[in-house]
Motif scaffolding. Structure first.
Motif, PDB file in Angstrom:
ATOM      1  N   SER A   7      83.083  80.282 -76.508  1.00  0.00           N
ATOM      2  CA  SER A   7      84.187  80.654 -75.629  1.00  0.00           C
ATOM      3  C   SER A   7      84.374  82.159 -75.691  1.00  0.00           C
ATOM      4  O   SER A   7      84.076  82.792 -76.705  1.00  0.00           O
ATOM      5  CB  SER A   7      85.484  79.978 -76.066  1.00  0.00           C
ATOM      6  OG  SER A   7      85.412  78.591 -75.857  1.00  0.00           O
ATOM      7  N   ILE A  36      81.888  77.552 -80.632  1.00  0.00           N
ATOM      8  CA  ILE A  36      82.817  76.431 -80.761  1.00  0.00           C
ATOM      9  C   ILE A  36      82.453  75.641 -82.015  1.00  0.00           C
ATOM     10  O   ILE A  36      81.298  75.268 -82.207  1.00  0.00           O
ATOM     11  CB  ILE A  36      82.750  75.523 -79.516  1.00  0.00           C
ATOM     12  CG1 ILE A  36      83.176  76.313 -78.270  1.00  0.00           C
ATOM     13  CG2 ILE A  36      83.619  74.279 -79.695  1.00  0.00           C
ATOM     14  CD1 ILE A  36      82.969  75.575 -76.950  1.00  0.00           C
ATOM     15  N   GLU A  40      86.492  71.205 -82.242  1.00  0.00           N
ATOM     16  CA  GLU A  40      87.310  72.219 -81.567  1.00  0.00           C
ATOM     17  C   GLU A  40      87.070  72.132 -80.056  1.00  0.00           C
ATOM     18  O   GLU A  40      85.947  71.911 -79.618  1.00  0.00           O
ATOM     19  CB  GLU A  40      86.845  73.588 -82.079  1.00  0.00           C
ATOM     20  CG  GLU A  40      87.819  74.697 -81.955  1.00  0.00           C
ATOM     21  CD  GLU A  40      87.323  75.985 -82.625  1.00  0.00           C
ATOM     22  OE1 GLU A  40      88.167  76.652 -83.230  1.00  0.00           O
ATOM     23  OE2 GLU A  40      86.136  76.329 -82.549  1.00  0.00           O
ATOM     24  N   THR A  41      88.113  72.324 -79.267  1.00  0.00           N
ATOM     25  CA  THR A  41      87.927  72.421 -77.818  1.00  0.00           C
ATOM     26  C   THR A  41      87.530  73.858 -77.484  1.00  0.00           C
ATOM     27  O   THR A  41      87.714  74.770 -78.307  1.00  0.00           O
ATOM     28  CB  THR A  41      89.228  72.081 -77.051  1.00  0.00           C
ATOM     29  OG1 THR A  41      90.211  73.085 -77.367  1.00  0.00           O
ATOM     30  CG2 THR A  41      89.758  70.705 -77.420  1.00  0.00           C
ATOM     31  N   SER A  42      87.041  74.070 -76.276  1.00  0.00           N
ATOM     32  CA  SER A  42      86.694  75.442 -75.873  1.00  0.00           C
ATOM     33  C   SER A  42      87.949  76.322 -75.861  1.00  0.00           C
ATOM     34  O   SER A  42      87.892  77.505 -76.195  1.00  0.00           O
ATOM     35  CB  SER A  42      85.977  75.442 -74.521  1.00  0.00           C
ATOM     36  OG  SER A  42      86.711  74.747 -73.555  1.00  0.00           O
ATOM     37  N   CYS A  45      88.808  77.258 -79.497  1.00  0.00           N
ATOM     38  CA  CYS A  45      87.835  78.258 -79.941  1.00  0.00           C
ATOM     39  C   CYS A  45      88.212  79.639 -79.420  1.00  0.00           C
ATOM     40  O   CYS A  45      88.192  80.621 -80.162  1.00  0.00           O
ATOM     41  CB  CYS A  45      86.445  77.864 -79.457  1.00  0.00           C
ATOM     42  SG  CYS A  45      85.187  79.133 -79.728  1.00  0.00           S
ATOM     43  N   CYS A  46      88.562  79.705 -78.152  1.00  0.00           N
ATOM     44  CA  CYS A  46      88.934  80.972 -77.521  1.00  0.00           C
ATOM     45  C   CYS A  46      90.099  81.616 -78.270  1.00  0.00           C
ATOM     46  O   CYS A  46      90.045  82.798 -78.640  1.00  0.00           O
ATOM     47  CB  CYS A  46      89.299  80.716 -76.061  1.00  0.00           C
ATOM     48  SG  CYS A  46      89.879  82.178 -75.185  1.00  0.00           S
TER      49      CYS A  46
END
Length: 133
Positions: A7, A36, A40-42, A45-46
């Motif tokens: 991300s 990622i 974890e979702t994107s 992560c961002c």
């Protein structure tokens, strides 16, 4: 071919500056980004990568796009998000130890910077209200 998923964050402040980072082995700049992790979702992560690489907490405003390229033998898929900072920087706390500097770079001077990923320029400028003629 191996795959890598990550991300990236595009954070533009009220002075039309974009938040960018520089690694310890380079003079080139890039927006905060990273891989990622499992579970974890994107989006998660961002937010985590921006905090680690710049010290800023951010909230996601919108998902922009997904960049898919082949880099050094990897199929790379990076999710780009427009984010907004929610406070002051607590300082760089990069567990990988690769980021040495985080800075706000003027959008009007973006073309003069040495970019790690020149293809990101359009995405960055697309997030801004600034008209660069």
């Amino acid at each position: 071919m191996k795959q890598w998923f990550g991300s990236a964050a595009i954070c533009i402040n009220e002075r039309n500056e974009v938040l960018m980072v520089r690694g310890n082995d380079s003079d080139r700049w890039a927006v905060p980004s990273g891989g990622i992790e499992i579970g974890e979702t994107s989006e998660d992560c961002c937010i985590r990568e921006v905090r680690e690489e710049t010290g800023y907490d951010v909230r996601i405003l919108e998902k922009l796009n997904v960049k898919e390229i082949v880099l050094k033998g990897f199929e790379v898929q990076t999710h780009y998000f427009k984010v907004e900072k929610t406070g002051d920087s607590a300082g760089i706390n990069d567990p990988d130890g690769t980021i040495v500097e985080a800075a706000w770079k003027s959008l009007s001077n973006l073309h003069d910077l040495d970019h790690m990923y020149p293809e990101d320029m359009q995405t960055i400028l697309g997030c801004s209200d600034l008209i660069i003629g």
